[in-house]
Write a protein that holds these residues in place. Structure first.
Motif, mmCIF file in Angstrom:
data_model
loop_
_atom_site.group_PDB
_atom_site.id
_atom_site.type_symbol
_atom_site.label_atom_id
_atom_site.label_comp_id
_atom_site.label_asym_id
_atom_site.label_seq_id
_atom_site.Cartn_x
_atom_site.Cartn_y
_atom_site.Cartn_z
ATOM 1 N N MET A 1 37.431 55.844 31.922
ATOM 2 C CA MET A 1 37.817 54.578 31.309
ATOM 3 C C MET A 1 39.253 54.669 30.771
ATOM 4 O O MET A 1 40.049 53.738 30.945
ATOM 5 C CB MET A 1 36.874 54.214 30.166
ATOM 6 N N ILE A 2 39.592 55.782 30.146
ATOM 7 C CA ILE A 2 40.945 55.972 29.616
ATOM 8 C C ILE A 2 41.966 55.933 30.753
ATOM 9 O O ILE A 2 43.000 55.268 30.659
ATOM 10 C CB ILE A 2 41.042 57.291 28.824
ATOM 11 N N MET A 3 41.667 56.629 31.848
ATOM 12 C CA MET A 3 42.592 56.655 32.986
ATOM 13 C C MET A 3 42.733 55.271 33.618
ATOM 14 O O MET A 3 43.845 54.849 33.940
ATOM 15 C CB MET A 3 42.132 57.687 34.011
ATOM 16 N N ASP A 4 41.624 54.562 33.782
ATOM 17 C CA ASP A 4 41.682 53.211 34.349
ATOM 18 C C ASP A 4 42.498 52.279 33.459
ATOM 19 O O ASP A 4 43.305 51.485 33.950
ATOM 20 C CB ASP A 4 40.272 52.636 34.534
ATOM 21 N N THR A 5 42.292 52.388 32.160
ATOM 22 C CA THR A 5 43.026 51.554 31.203
ATOM 23 C C THR A 5 44.513 51.874 31.248
ATOM 24 O O THR A 5 45.359 50.970 31.252
ATOM 25 C CB THR A 5 42.473 51.749 29.785
ATOM 26 N N ALA A 6 44.859 53.150 31.302
ATOM 27 C CA ALA A 6 46.267 53.560 31.350
ATOM 28 C C ALA A 6 46.922 53.076 32.643
ATOM 29 O O ALA A 6 48.057 52.573 32.614
ATOM 30 C CB ALA A 6 46.381 55.072 31.214
ATOM 31 N N SER B 1 46.042 50.515 34.486
ATOM 32 C CA SER B 1 46.146 49.060 34.406
ATOM 33 C C SER B 1 47.337 48.662 33.540
ATOM 34 O O SER B 1 48.117 47.775 33.908
ATOM 35 C CB SER B 1 44.852 48.483 33.835
ATOM 36 N N ARG B 2 47.484 49.317 32.412
ATOM 37 C CA ARG B 2 48.620 49.024 31.524
ATOM 38 C C ARG B 2 49.939 49.365 32.210
ATOM 39 O O ARG B 2 50.914 48.628 32.104
ATOM 40 C CB ARG B 2 48.481 49.805 30.219
ATOM 41 N N GLN B 3 49.963 50.462 32.938
ATOM 42 C CA GLN B 3 51.167 50.879 33.648
ATOM 43 C C GLN B 3 51.568 49.821 34.687
ATOM 44 O O GLN B 3 52.745 49.482 34.821
ATOM 45 C CB GLN B 3 50.928 52.230 34.308
ATOM 46 N N ARG B 4 50.579 49.271 35.406
ATOM 47 C CA ARG B 4 50.858 48.220 36.388
ATOM 48 C C ARG B 4 51.415 46.959 35.714
ATOM 49 O O ARG B 4 52.368 46.355 36.199
ATOM 50 C CB ARG B 4 49.605 47.878 37.194
ATOM 51 N N ARG B 5 50.803 46.565 34.593
ATOM 52 C CA ARG B 5 51.279 45.371 33.881
ATOM 53 C C ARG B 5 52.691 45.578 33.346
ATOM 54 O O ARG B 5 53.529 44.674 33.409
ATOM 55 C CB ARG B 5 50.323 45.002 32.739
ATOM 56 N N ALA B 6 52.972 46.769 32.820
ATOM 57 C CA ALA B 6 54.311 47.062 32.301
ATOM 58 C C ALA B 6 55.344 47.052 33.422
ATOM 59 O O ALA B 6 56.458 46.556 33.248
ATOM 60 C CB ALA B 6 54.317 48.406 31.574
ATOM 61 N N ALA B 7 54.974 47.587 34.587
ATOM 62 C CA ALA B 7 55.897 47.609 35.728
ATOM 63 C C ALA B 7 56.193 46.197 36.218
ATOM 64 O O ALA B 7 57.335 45.868 36.548
ATOM 65 C CB ALA B 7 55.313 48.459 36.857
ATOM 66 N N THR B 8 55.184 45.343 36.244
ATOM 67 C CA THR B 8 55.376 43.957 36.663
ATOM 68 C C THR B 8 56.266 43.215 35.667
ATOM 69 O O THR B 8 57.169 42.474 36.067
ATOM 70 C CB THR B 8 54.021 43.245 36.828
ATOM 71 N N ALA B 9 56.029 43.450 34.383
ATOM 72 C CA ALA B 9 56.869 42.823 33.359
ATOM 73 C C ALA B 9 58.313 43.293 33.494
ATOM 74 O O ALA B 9 59.252 42.501 33.369
ATOM 75 C CB ALA B 9 56.328 43.136 31.965
ATOM 76 N N ARG B 10 58.502 44.565 33.761
ATOM 77 C CA ARG B 10 59.855 45.122 33.935
ATOM 78 C C ARG B 10 60.547 44.451 35.126
ATOM 79 O O ARG B 10 61.716 44.092 35.059
ATOM 80 C CB ARG B 10 59.763 46.624 34.153
ATOM 81 N N ALA B 11 59.817 44.271 36.220
ATOM 82 C CA ALA B 11 60.405 43.652 37.411
ATOM 83 C C ALA B 11 60.876 42.233 37.125
ATOM 84 O O ALA B 11 61.905 41.796 37.657
ATOM 85 C CB ALA B 11 59.396 43.659 38.560
ATOM 86 N N GLN B 12 60.157 41.519 36.270
ATOM 87 C CA GLN B 12 60.505 40.130 35.984
ATOM 88 C C GLN B 12 61.807 40.000 35.201
ATOM 89 O O GLN B 12 62.339 38.903 35.055
ATOM 90 C CB GLN B 12 59.361 39.431 35.243
ATOM 91 N N GLU B 13 62.361 41.120 34.729
ATOM 92 C CA GLU B 13 63.651 41.108 34.031
ATOM 93 C C GLU B 13 64.813 40.946 35.014
ATOM 94 O O GLU B 13 65.932 40.652 34.600
ATOM 95 C CB GLU B 13 63.850 42.409 33.248
ATOM 96 N N PHE B 14 64.554 41.147 36.300
ATOM 97 C CA PHE B 14 65.609 41.113 37.313
ATOM 98 C C PHE B 14 65.607 39.792 38.055
ATOM 99 O O PHE B 14 64.570 39.166 38.236
ATOM 100 C CB PHE B 14 65.436 42.279 38.289
ATOM 101 N N ARG B 15 66.796 39.392 38.504
ATOM 102 C CA ARG B 15 66.969 38.140 39.241
ATOM 103 C C ARG B 15 67.730 38.398 40.533
ATOM 104 O O ARG B 15 68.523 39.336 40.632
ATOM 105 C CB ARG B 15 67.776 37.126 38.408
ATOM 106 N N ARG B 16 67.519 37.536 41.486
ATOM 107 C CA ARG B 16 68.262 37.589 42.754
ATOM 108 C C ARG B 16 69.757 37.621 42.433
ATOM 109 O O ARG B 16 70.248 36.842 41.616
ATOM 110 C CB ARG B 16 67.911 36.368 43.593
#
Length: 102
Positions: A21-26, A28-43
């Motif tokens: 459960m800890i690994m799955d949660t980590a 999942s959080r890592q994926r959400r953080a990476a997606t949020a980071r990507a949204q900081e960039f623009r064409r």
């Protein structure tokens, strides 16, 4: 609980029953953080490849953002690097880039 306490609990075996459960949660959080980071960039943003990426010769390369999708950035290389010609489009995890210019 701080990160040292969490790591200590994992290393000591205190949370062995909950490791999956800890690994799955980590993850999942890592994926959400990476997606949020990507949204900081623009064409059109100029980026530099940094961090833990393969192939290693891409580290330090500069490129121009073409598209952002999920946690990935598609960018056009601004110069030849390794087997890639100038102008080649490459997919790069957003956590492996930093903005040079907007």
């Amino acid at each position: 609980m701080n990160s040292n306490e969490i790591i200590g609990a994992i290393n000591s075996g205190e949370v062995d029953d909950d490791l999956d459960m800890i690994m799955d949660t980590a993850r999942s959080r890592q994926r959400r953080a990476a997606t949020a980071r990507a949204q900081e960039f623009r064409r059109g943003d100029i980026i530099r490849v940094v961090g833990n990426i393969s192939p290693k010769y891409l580290v330090g390369a500069e490129a121009t953002v073409v598209e952002v999708a999920g946690s990935k950035i598609t960018a056009r290389l601004n110069s030849e690097v390794g087997r890639y010609r100038e102008g080649a489009e490459v997919g790069i995890p957003a956590v492996c880039v930093q903005r040079v210019a907007s």
